[in-house]
Scaffold this active site. Structure first.
Site, mmCIF file in Angstrom:
data_model
loop_
_atom_site.group_PDB
_atom_site.id
_atom_site.type_symbol
_atom_site.label_atom_id
_atom_site.label_comp_id
_atom_site.label_asym_id
_atom_site.label_seq_id
_atom_site.Cartn_x
_atom_site.Cartn_y
_atom_site.Cartn_z
ATOM 1 C CB SER A 49 46.342 17.171 33.915
ATOM 2 O OG SER A 49 45.772 16.244 33.024
ATOM 3 C CG HIS A 112 46.174 16.352 27.622
ATOM 4 N ND1 HIS A 112 46.435 16.836 28.878
ATOM 5 C CD2 HIS A 112 46.446 15.029 27.658
ATOM 6 C CE1 HIS A 112 46.857 15.841 29.648
ATOM 7 N NE2 HIS A 112 46.858 14.733 28.921
ATOM 8 C CB SER A 114 47.211 20.485 30.958
ATOM 9 O OG SER A 114 47.499 19.501 31.919
#
Length: 168
Positions: A49, A112, A114
């Site tokens: 990601s 995170h 993403s």
């Protein structure tokens, strides 16, 4: 989602309606425009990601585990990720530069990989805090972590923020 994933979803949808499946259509397939994106990393066929967020939010392919930087930055290379010449801008930065508002919506941590693709420039997706950078024997002062960049660096520090908690 890949083309095979779409085909599998379409088939399952049709089969749940007691048909063969090939004739089914997913709701978004009725949109007037459809696009495909190749989300592999520069140095890996199977993407994570971090490199995919950089790909779809910044329009640039990069290495596995890196966010918001060019492929000149190997994973974990703090000095090269600190060089602003390796940084790429996200669609959020473009929107802000155009006088629009920008932000992120996420069901995971804002640090995170993403969501970080919208604002961070880092050589390791796991450097979410200064402790993570220190654990890899780097100085957070010369290699800012993802959380620091969200709060103190453009474009993250310009995002509109609204917290909504949903509990089941």
């Amino acid at each position: 989602m890949s083309v095979p994933t779409l085909a599998a979803a379409r088939t399952l949808l049709g089969q749940r309606d007691h048909r063969t499946g090939e004739e089914a259509q997913l709701s978004f397939e009725n949109f007037p425009t459809v696009g495909l994106a190749k989300t592999y990393c520069v140095d890996a066929q199977i993407a994570d990601s971090a490199c995919t967020a950089t790909s779809y939010l910044c329009g640039v392919k990069t290495n596995l585990g890196t966010i918001g930087v060019t492929a000149a930055v190997p994973r974990g290379d703090c000095p090269s990720s600190a060089d602003s010449a390796t940084h790429v801008e996200s669609i959020a930065a473009w929107a802000l530069a155009d006088g629009r508002d920008a932000g992120i919506v996420t069901t995971t941590r804002v640090t995170h990989a993403s969501p970080a693709g919208a604002y961070a420039h880092v050589a390791n997706r796991d450097w979410e805090s200064d402790v993570d950078v220190l654990n890899d024997s780097h100085d957070p002062g010369s290699c800012p972590d993802i959380a620091y960049q969200l709060i103190h660096s453009y474009p993250g520090n310009e995002f509109k923020v609204q917290l909504i908690f949903y509990f089941q």
